[in-house]
Design an enzyme around this catalytic site. Sequence first.
Site, PDB file in Angstrom:
ATOM      1  N   GLY A  16       0.824  -1.209   0.000  1.00  0.00           N
ATOM      2  CA  GLY A  16       0.000   0.000   0.000  1.00  0.00           C
ATOM      3  C   GLY A  16       0.855   1.254   0.000  1.00  0.00           C
ATOM      4  O   GLY A  16       0.479   2.290   0.560  1.00  0.00           O
ATOM      5  N   LEU A  20      -1.893   7.214   1.297  1.00  0.00           N
ATOM      6  CA  LEU A  20      -1.682   8.304   2.247  1.00  0.00           C
ATOM      7  C   LEU A  20      -0.484   8.063   3.163  1.00  0.00           C
ATOM      8  O   LEU A  20       0.438   8.883   3.245  1.00  0.00           O
ATOM      9  CB  LEU A  20      -2.966   8.462   3.083  1.00  0.00           C
ATOM     10  CG  LEU A  20      -2.925   9.306   4.347  1.00  0.00           C
ATOM     11  CD1 LEU A  20      -2.672  10.762   4.014  1.00  0.00           C
ATOM     12  CD2 LEU A  20      -4.234   9.151   5.117  1.00  0.00           C
ATOM     13  N   VAL A  21      -0.465   6.935   3.866  1.00  0.00           N
ATOM     14  CA  VAL A  21       0.600   6.672   4.836  1.00  0.00           C
ATOM     15  C   VAL A  21       1.894   6.278   4.130  1.00  0.00           C
ATOM     16  O   VAL A  21       2.985   6.689   4.542  1.00  0.00           O
ATOM     17  CB  VAL A  21       0.169   5.583   5.846  1.00  0.00           C
ATOM     18  CG1 VAL A  21       1.269   5.335   6.873  1.00  0.00           C
ATOM     19  CG2 VAL A  21      -1.124   5.992   6.551  1.00  0.00           C
ATOM     20  N   GLY A  22       1.796   5.517   3.050  1.00  0.00           N
ATOM     21  CA  GLY A  22       2.989   5.133   2.298  1.00  0.00           C
ATOM     22  C   GLY A  22       3.744   6.344   1.769  1.00  0.00           C
ATOM     23  O   GLY A  22       4.979   6.429   1.874  1.00  0.00           O
ATOM     24  N   TYR A 144     -14.782  -4.582   8.312  1.00  0.00           N
ATOM     25  CA  TYR A 144     -13.415  -4.056   8.317  1.00  0.00           C
ATOM     26  C   TYR A 144     -12.784  -4.246   9.691  1.00  0.00           C
ATOM     27  O   TYR A 144     -11.618  -4.653   9.815  1.00  0.00           O
ATOM     28  CB  TYR A 144     -13.451  -2.574   7.938  1.00  0.00           C
ATOM     29  CG  TYR A 144     -12.116  -1.873   7.967  1.00  0.00           C
ATOM     30  CD1 TYR A 144     -11.243  -1.969   6.885  1.00  0.00           C
ATOM     31  CD2 TYR A 144     -11.724  -1.096   9.056  1.00  0.00           C
ATOM     32  CE1 TYR A 144     -10.017  -1.322   6.892  1.00  0.00           C
ATOM     33  CE2 TYR A 144     -10.506  -0.448   9.084  1.00  0.00           C
ATOM     34  CZ  TYR A 144      -9.657  -0.561   7.993  1.00  0.00           C
ATOM     35  OH  TYR A 144      -8.443   0.080   8.010  1.00  0.00           O
ATOM     36  N   THR A 172      -4.953   6.684  15.198  1.00  0.00           N
ATOM     37  CA  THR A 172      -6.261   7.340  15.173  1.00  0.00           C
ATOM     38  C   THR A 172      -6.463   7.899  13.759  1.00  0.00           C
ATOM     39  O   THR A 172      -5.723   7.556  12.843  1.00  0.00           O
ATOM     40  CB  THR A 172      -6.326   8.451  16.240  1.00  0.00           C
ATOM     41  OG1 THR A 172      -5.098   9.188  16.239  1.00  0.00           O
ATOM     42  CG2 THR A 172      -6.520   7.856  17.627  1.00  0.00           C
ATOM     43  N   VAL A 174      -6.184   9.326  10.410  1.00  0.00           N
ATOM     44  CA  VAL A 174      -5.035   9.868   9.682  1.00  0.00           C
ATOM     45  C   VAL A 174      -5.524  10.738   8.528  1.00  0.00           C
ATOM     46  O   VAL A 174      -6.521  10.428   7.885  1.00  0.00           O
ATOM     47  CB  VAL A 174      -4.175   8.732   9.087  1.00  0.00           C
ATOM     48  CG1 VAL A 174      -2.827   9.265   8.635  1.00  0.00           C
ATOM     49  CG2 VAL A 174      -4.023   7.582  10.052  1.00  0.00           C
ATOM     50  N   LYS A 195     -15.321  18.895  -0.281  1.00  0.00           N
ATOM     51  CA  LYS A 195     -16.594  19.621  -0.253  1.00  0.00           C
ATOM     52  C   LYS A 195     -16.373  21.133  -0.175  1.00  0.00           C
ATOM     53  O   LYS A 195     -17.072  21.917  -0.833  1.00  0.00           O
ATOM     54  CB  LYS A 195     -17.432  19.182   0.955  1.00  0.00           C
ATOM     55  CG  LYS A 195     -18.157  17.871   0.783  1.00  0.00           C
ATOM     56  CD  LYS A 195     -19.025  17.641   2.017  1.00  0.00           C
ATOM     57  CE  LYS A 195     -19.821  16.367   1.922  1.00  0.00           C
ATOM     58  NZ  LYS A 195     -20.672  16.171   3.107  1.00  0.00           N
ATOM     59  N   ARG A 216     -13.254  13.185  17.663  1.00  0.00           N
ATOM     60  CA  ARG A 216     -12.211  12.357  17.076  1.00  0.00           C
ATOM     61  C   ARG A 216     -10.827  12.923  17.408  1.00  0.00           C
ATOM     62  O   ARG A 216     -10.662  14.116  17.640  1.00  0.00           O
ATOM     63  CB  ARG A 216     -12.352  12.306  15.538  1.00  0.00           C
ATOM     64  CG  ARG A 216     -13.617  11.631  15.029  1.00  0.00           C
ATOM     65  CD  ARG A 216     -13.608  10.135  15.271  1.00  0.00           C
ATOM     66  NE  ARG A 216     -14.784   9.487  14.693  1.00  0.00           N
ATOM     67  CZ  ARG A 216     -15.923   9.290  15.341  1.00  0.00           C
ATOM     68  NH1 ARG A 216     -16.055   9.697  16.607  1.00  0.00           N
ATOM     69  NH2 ARG A 216     -16.930   8.678  14.754  1.00  0.00           N
TER      70      ARG A 216
END
Length: 322
Positions: A16, A20-22, A144, A172, A174, A195, A216
């Site tokens: 992956g 985003l994280v990669g 999930y 949490t 990301v 949006k 959150r």
Amino acid sequence: MWLIMGSEKKIILVTGGSGLVGQAIKQAKQQDPRENETFIFLSSKDGDLKDPAATQRIFERYKPTHVIHLAAMVGGLFNNMKHNLDFLRNNILINDNVLQNSYKLGVKKVVSCLSTCIFPDQTTYPIDETMIHNGPPHSSNFGYSYAKRLIDVQNHAYHQQHGCHFTAVIPTNVFGAYDNFNLEDGHVIPGLIHKAYIAKKEGKPLVVYGSGKPLRQFIYSIDLAKLFLFVLREYEEIDPIILSVDESSEVSIGEVAQIVADAFQLEHGIVLDSTKADGQYKKTASNKKLRGYLPDFQFMPLKDAIERTVQWFNLNYNIARK
């Protein structure tokens, strides 16, 4: 002995890796490079990790010594609600193939990515690493959630039966550059940013689904990536570790929407659509374990991190996932 071990060549396979994280890990490892580390970032173009044979070919090709496992079928609240079975089956297949091939090829360490949504819906707060399996997850994304919980089960089973050093992190929410900004399937902040982008263009208010009251904890992708590298290099436990901002940094969706609106300098305000579902009211997570390891780690303030993400989205609108 420690010096010899510390200088061993590491081939770190990141599943992956285009997400985003990669992408954030790419940036973080450039800021803190190690001569003995070679990173290989996979994308879906490299092979289907749901397919055992394809996964085996990838592992045999690259022969990783370490794996950061980020690949998953992911989506926002409403996509999860519609496709719980798909999220369950596809993620179980991906995780099993990655961990089994890591075992077969003698990978020294695997760090998988879980999510705070795996925690029980009915629980006490703050949640911590010991509470993962204490009850059913929220019904909106149980597919999930159970698939991700099973990684923790597998990690302990591989360790017990084969001595494997497989562990996991629990971030949490990301967000950051290269996120999925899809209006239907994206998570909270990227969805709000897209949006707001449209609202700005059309001279309309930003419409926020739900009451705006749910709470959150949000972590900027670059901060998470730095913590991922710490876990890869130094964290020795099999038990997972929560990677989160402090409890005092918890904010409401309404507050986040206001920061996004301000970043776009929206002139027509925010409208809350309370006919839409809120999802889980809160998921407050304790980072006490993380703070035990890294008491002085500095997280980027939410306002600054959102402004940076908005800036990236504006500059990269044509290539952003949406």
